[in-house]
Design a protein around this motif. Structure first.
Motif, PDB file in Angstrom:
ATOM      1  N   ASP A  73       6.752   2.786 -11.359  1.00 23.85           N
ATOM      2  CA  ASP A  73       7.121   4.068 -10.756  1.00 23.85           C
ATOM      3  C   ASP A  73       5.940   4.615  -9.948  1.00 23.85           C
ATOM      4  OD1 ASP A  73       8.873   6.230 -10.306  1.00 23.85           O
ATOM      5  OD2 ASP A  73       7.819   7.415 -11.809  1.00 23.85           O
ATOM      6  N   GLY A  74       6.217   5.003  -8.717  1.00 25.66           N
ATOM      7  CA  GLY A  74       5.166   5.537  -7.862  1.00 25.66           C
ATOM      8  C   GLY A  74       4.685   4.563  -6.807  1.00 25.66           C
ATOM      9  N   VAL A  75       5.129   3.289  -6.902  1.00 23.69           N
ATOM     10  CA  VAL A  75       4.738   2.277  -5.920  1.00 23.69           C
ATOM     11  C   VAL A  75       5.760   2.230  -4.793  1.00 23.69           C
ATOM     12  CG1 VAL A  75       4.519  -0.205  -5.520  1.00 23.69           C
ATOM     13  CG2 VAL A  75       3.389   0.838  -7.483  1.00 23.69           C
ATOM     14  N   ALA A  76       5.281   2.335  -3.558  1.00 27.98           N
ATOM     15  CA  ALA A  76       6.163   2.201  -2.395  1.00 27.98           C
ATOM     16  C   ALA A  76       6.135   0.770  -1.879  1.00 27.98           C
ATOM     17  CB  ALA A  76       5.740   3.172  -1.296  1.00 27.98           C
ATOM     18  N   GLU A  77       4.945   0.234  -1.657  1.00 28.60           N
ATOM     19  CA  GLU A  77       4.790  -1.123  -1.144  1.00 28.60           C
ATOM     20  C   GLU A  77       3.546  -1.754  -1.758  1.00 28.60           C
ATOM     21  OE1 GLU A  77       5.525  -1.183   3.415  1.00 28.60           O
ATOM     22  OE2 GLU A  77       4.666   0.777   2.924  1.00 28.60           O
ATOM     23  N   THR A  78       3.561  -3.080  -1.849  1.00 26.51           N
ATOM     24  CA  THR A  78       2.357  -3.800  -2.283  1.00 26.51           C
ATOM     25  C   THR A  78       2.231  -5.102  -1.506  1.00 26.51           C
ATOM     26  OG1 THR A  78       3.477  -5.046  -4.027  1.00 26.51           O
ATOM     27  CG2 THR A  78       2.502  -2.939  -4.656  1.00 26.51           C
ATOM     28  N   ALA A  79       1.025  -5.610  -1.456  1.00 24.17           N
ATOM     29  CA  ALA A  79       0.755  -6.946  -0.928  1.00 24.17           C
ATOM     30  C   ALA A  79      -0.374  -7.537  -1.760  1.00 24.17           C
ATOM     31  CB  ALA A  79       0.357  -6.891   0.542  1.00 24.17           C
TER      32      ALA A  79
ATOM     33  N   THR B  27      -5.834   3.087 -10.426  1.00 28.10           N
ATOM     34  CA  THR B  27      -6.094   1.660 -10.618  1.00 28.10           C
ATOM     35  C   THR B  27      -5.713   1.235 -12.029  1.00 28.10           C
ATOM     36  OG1 THR B  27      -7.870   1.623  -8.989  1.00 28.10           O
ATOM     37  CG2 THR B  27      -7.927  -0.096 -10.683  1.00 28.10           C
ATOM     38  N   GLU B  28      -6.048   2.082 -12.999  1.00 24.91           N
ATOM     39  CA  GLU B  28      -5.742   1.765 -14.397  1.00 24.91           C
ATOM     40  C   GLU B  28      -4.239   1.643 -14.619  1.00 24.91           C
ATOM     41  OE1 GLU B  28      -9.708   3.011 -13.961  1.00 24.91           O
ATOM     42  OE2 GLU B  28      -7.873   4.116 -13.406  1.00 24.91           O
ATOM     43  N   ASP B  29      -3.442   2.500 -13.963  1.00 26.71           N
ATOM     44  CA  ASP B  29      -1.978   2.431 -14.093  1.00 26.71           C
ATOM     45  C   ASP B  29      -1.449   1.094 -13.587  1.00 26.71           C
ATOM     46  OD1 ASP B  29      -1.628   5.899 -12.999  1.00 26.71           O
ATOM     47  OD2 ASP B  29      -1.909   5.059 -15.005  1.00 26.71           O
ATOM     48  N   VAL B  30      -1.961   0.682 -12.435  1.00 27.08           N
ATOM     49  CA  VAL B  30      -1.499  -0.564 -11.819  1.00 27.08           C
ATOM     50  C   VAL B  30      -1.845  -1.753 -12.713  1.00 27.08           C
ATOM     51  CG1 VAL B  30      -1.805  -2.125  -9.848  1.00 27.08           C
ATOM     52  CG2 VAL B  30      -1.615   0.353  -9.479  1.00 27.08           C
ATOM     53  N   LEU B  31      -3.084  -1.825 -13.196  1.00 19.96           N
ATOM     54  CA  LEU B  31      -3.513  -2.957 -14.000  1.00 19.96           C
ATOM     55  C   LEU B  31      -2.810  -2.988 -15.362  1.00 19.96           C
ATOM     56  CD1 LEU B  31      -7.333  -3.074 -13.194  1.00 19.96           C
ATOM     57  CD2 LEU B  31      -5.495  -4.446 -12.213  1.00 19.96           C
ATOM     58  N   ALA B  32      -2.591  -1.829 -15.960  1.00 19.68           N
ATOM     59  CA  ALA B  32      -1.891  -1.768 -17.252  1.00 19.68           C
ATOM     60  C   ALA B  32      -0.462  -2.290 -17.116  1.00 19.68           C
ATOM     61  CB  ALA B  32      -1.894  -0.340 -17.790  1.00 19.68           C
ATOM     62  N   HIS B  33       0.193  -1.913 -16.031  1.00 17.54           N
ATOM     63  CA  HIS B  33       1.557  -2.384 -15.776  1.00 17.54           C
ATOM     64  C   HIS B  33       1.575  -3.904 -15.602  1.00 17.54           C
ATOM     65  CE1 HIS B  33       5.671  -2.277 -14.174  1.00 17.54           C
ATOM     66  NE2 HIS B  33       5.254  -3.039 -13.178  1.00 17.54           N
ATOM     67  N   ALA B  34       0.624  -4.421 -14.849  1.00 15.53           N
ATOM     68  CA  ALA B  34       0.557  -5.874 -14.617  1.00 15.53           C
ATOM     69  C   ALA B  34       0.293  -6.616 -15.924  1.00 15.53           C
ATOM     70  CB  ALA B  34      -0.522  -6.183 -13.589  1.00 15.53           C
TER      71      ALA B  34
ATOM     72  N   ALA C 132       3.030  10.615  -5.494  1.00 12.27           N
ATOM     73  CA  ALA C 132       2.657   9.853  -6.700  1.00 12.27           C
ATOM     74  C   ALA C 132       1.151   9.884  -6.895  1.00 12.27           C
ATOM     75  CB  ALA C 132       3.136   8.417  -6.584  1.00 12.27           C
ATOM     76  N   GLU C 133       0.735   9.879  -8.135  1.00 11.93           N
ATOM     77  CA  GLU C 133      -0.701   9.939  -8.464  1.00 11.93           C
ATOM     78  C   GLU C 133      -1.132   8.693  -9.253  1.00 11.93           C
ATOM     79  OE1 GLU C 133      -1.063  14.820  -8.651  1.00 11.93           O
ATOM     80  OE2 GLU C 133      -1.591  13.596 -10.392  1.00 11.93           O
TER      81      GLU C 133
ATOM     82  N   VAL D 269      -4.612  -6.673  -5.108  1.00  8.49           N
ATOM     83  CA  VAL D 269      -3.344  -6.057  -4.731  1.00  8.49           C
ATOM     84  C   VAL D 269      -3.617  -4.798  -3.902  1.00  8.49           C
ATOM     85  CG1 VAL D 269      -3.190  -4.818  -6.960  1.00  8.49           C
ATOM     86  CG2 VAL D 269      -1.147  -5.106  -5.541  1.00  8.49           C
ATOM     87  N   PHE D 270      -2.966  -4.726  -2.751  1.00 10.65           N
ATOM     88  CA  PHE D 270      -2.998  -3.536  -1.901  1.00 10.65           C
ATOM     89  C   PHE D 270      -1.750  -2.718  -2.224  1.00 10.65           C
ATOM     90  CE2 PHE D 270      -5.403  -6.785   0.250  1.00 10.65           C
ATOM     91  CZ  PHE D 270      -6.499  -6.108   0.788  1.00 10.65           C
ATOM     92  N   VAL D 271      -1.944  -1.455  -2.532  1.00 11.49           N
ATOM     93  CA  VAL D 271      -0.838  -0.605  -2.992  1.00 11.49           C
ATOM     94  C   VAL D 271      -0.684   0.600  -2.070  1.00 11.49           C
ATOM     95  CG1 VAL D 271       0.071   0.800  -4.894  1.00 11.49           C
ATOM     96  CG2 VAL D 271      -1.230  -1.291  -5.392  1.00 11.49           C
ATOM     97  N   VAL D 272       0.543   0.833  -1.632  1.00 11.69           N
ATOM     98  CA  VAL D 272       0.889   2.068  -0.933  1.00 11.69           C
ATOM     99  C   VAL D 272       1.691   2.927  -1.910  1.00 11.69           C
ATOM    100  CG1 VAL D 272       2.117   3.110   1.010  1.00 11.69           C
ATOM    101  CG2 VAL D 272       0.938   0.910   1.305  1.00 11.69           C
ATOM    102  N   ARG D 273       1.164   4.110  -2.235  1.00 13.21           N
ATOM    103  CA  ARG D 273       1.850   4.988  -3.180  1.00 13.21           C
ATOM    104  C   ARG D 273       3.060   5.666  -2.527  1.00 13.21           C
ATOM    105  NH1 ARG D 273      -3.624   6.700  -3.596  1.00 13.21           N
ATOM    106  NH2 ARG D 273      -4.646   6.312  -5.611  1.00 13.21           N
TER     107      ARG D 273
END
Length: 515
Positions: free
Chosen positions: A438-444, A471-478, A467-468, A459-463
């Motif tokens: 939740d909060g991710v629009a696009e990634t590469a 980095t910790e949110d992204v890595l925890a999800h992965a 969305a807030e 990973v390049f992330v466009v929120r």
């Protein structure tokens, strides 16, 4: 001259007859001669038959490198079933997906390993999964697992089936029968099962062993995981056809590796460059006796010339080789030769091994052709047709050059796959996982250079607006949804990603920005 055995059961019979009391497996306190390995395989095969495993069934195995894996895979082959290895780093959802797609009714599974109870995780994640028989490979001091068969109970289960019936089943196995289904991720992000038969894999194993000068006097430390072609096919099966002694290592630990080399008089060491580099650079190497080492085989990543020179000069290897293969090519394809120079070994993947042809397509893509190339992808004729053309050429997805000697060098990838610590990582799979956050629009996702791992993910992330994400949110999800080697090492937030006119992310531009 009689042709060599074309199925692993017959190859095991031949090994036991030829090598008898010579050591087949050296795993800590467990020592199995070739005759004893045959006995162990037959007992486990009888247990599998007693549990209803039929010729053509699929049997999963989710466990680290131990003697149990060797017995389990050969017993699965002995009853005419196909082994389906699962990456030990998989989370339960990934394992359940593979097991459901092959319709596995039987699973060899490690007890608590690296702090995880995989069977409990699997049952919690996929209670509907139709695993009728779970055989638990033990961990010292572990209590019995409910609704599962302990490895130590296999002898009792086997009593219901005669040895004659097990041998008859083994002798009925055909070279055309599937030996294994290894899963390899595709560019769509979903893994694909690669179908390989007995006759194919044994031909490849013999050709690889011949190039590597493997023989019955060798002690082969197998560090690459058995769930990977490098450990299973270039490890277990090449030992089976040569009589080399297998020395499995469950988890790579450089001090333990050096101890094993000394204590077991190891002569063969294989694995990605990371393993060899770590040994060379370890401060304790000066005190270690590694003088038994004879052959090093590496690949699956960029190999510096200096690494080859150091392996020859500092560790005194007689033979240092690099090799290339894909799961779809049976794990094999090209290989350097013992007489090649350090520059050739570092800068090429060698020339074709026996039974393979190669050429370049007009766009520079490497094509391989052989009877040893996969039968196809599991339940995916469309992907099979896209990968193997009507003339039988396997389209590897790698861009390469071939020199006047017939030596091949991979220069780029048609797809975005990168290799981290010897494992293929497919950005599309990670991007699909990130899209569920939740909060991710696009990634590469791209691979970026790493001295130890070869490449790691970024990973390049466009929120999404408002969305807030951190980095910790992204890595925890992965980490929750992906095996560790797939989890990106770096996260960079962007306001937008670069696209071409067709709407595809310009990953080359992202890589060049970081160059």
């Amino acid at each position: 001259m009689t042709s060599p055995p074309q199925t692993t059961p017959l190859a095991l019979h031949a090994a036991a007859a030829s090598y008898g009391d010579a050591p087949a497996v050296a795993d800590g306190a467990v020592r199995l001669s070739w005759s004893q390995l045959l006995d162990s395989v037959r007992e486990t095969a009888r247990a599998l038959i007693a549990r209803g495993v039929q010729r053509g069934d699929r049997v999963g195995i989710w466990a680290p490198n131990t003697h149990h894996w060797v017995t389990a895979v050969l017993a699965t082959h002995y009853v005419g079933a196909a082994i389906v290895p699962l990456n030990t780093r998989y989370v339960a959802d990934e394992a359940a997906d593979v097991l459901s797609r092959v319709n596995a009714k039987t699973l060899f599974i490690a007890g608590t390993f690296l702090g995880r109870d995989r069977l409990a995780e699997l049952r919690a994640s996929a209670p509907e999964l139709g695993i009728e028989t779970a055989i638990v490979i033990p961990v010292e001091g572990e209590a019995p697992v409910e609704n599962a068969i302990a490895w130590s109970e296999l002898g009792k289960v086997a009593e219901a089936v005669s040895l004659a019936d097990a041998i008859a089943r083994a002798e009925s196995v055909s070279p055309e029968d599937l030996s294994d289904i290894l899963f390899t991720s595709g560019t769509t992000g979903r893994s694909k099962g690669v179908l390989i038969a007995h006759g194919q894999v044994l031909a490849s194993a013999r050709a690889w062993a011949d190039c590597a000068t493997l023989n019955s006097a060798d002690n082969y430390l197998i560090v690459p995981p058995f769930f990977h072609s490098f450990g299973y096919k270039a490890g277990i099966l090449t030992s089976l056809v040569t009589g080399a002694t297998m020395v499995p290592q469950a988890v790579f630990d450089v001090r333990e590796t050096m101890r094993l080399i000394h204590d077991e008089a190891v002569t063969i060491l294989t694995g990605p460059p990371t393993i060899h580099q770590t040994i060379l650079d370890h401060p304790a190497r000066a005190e270690a006796d590694l003088s038994s080492l004879r052959v090093a085989v590496t690949g699956a990543a960029t190999v510096p010339v200096v690494l080859i020179e150091r392996l020859r000069g500092e560790l005194d290897f007689e033979v240092v080789l690099t090799a290339y293969g894909q799961t779809e090519s049976g794990g094999f394809g090209t290989m350097c030769r013992p007489e090649d120079s350090a520059e050739t070994i570092a800068n090429t993947c060698g020339r074709t091994i026996d039974g393979f042809e190669m050429k370049l397509a007009d766009n520079g893509e490497l094509l391989l052709r052989s009877d040893q190339v996969m039968r196809g992808y599991l339940d995916d004729p469309q992907a099979t047709r896209a990968t193997i053309d009507p003339d039988g050429w396997l389209h590897t997805g790698d861009v390469a050059i071939i020199d006047e000697r017939g030596y091949m060098k991979v220069t780029d990838r048609l797809k975005d796959m990168y290799i981290s610590g010897g494992f293929n990582v497919y950005p599309a799979e990670i991007e699909q996982t990130m899209a569920r956050l939740d909060g991710v629009a696009e990634t590469a996702v791209i691979g970026v250079p790493d001295e130890r791992m070869g490449e790691v993910g970024k990973v390049f992330v466009v929120r999404r607006a408002g969305a807030e994400l951190s980095t910790e949110d992204v890595l925890a999800h992965a980490k929750q949804l992906l095996a560790n080697f797939k989890v990106p090492r770096f996260v960079e937030f962007r306001d937008e990603l670069p696209y071409n006119a067709a709407g595809k992310v310009l990953k080359r531009q992202l890589r060049e920005e970081k160059a």
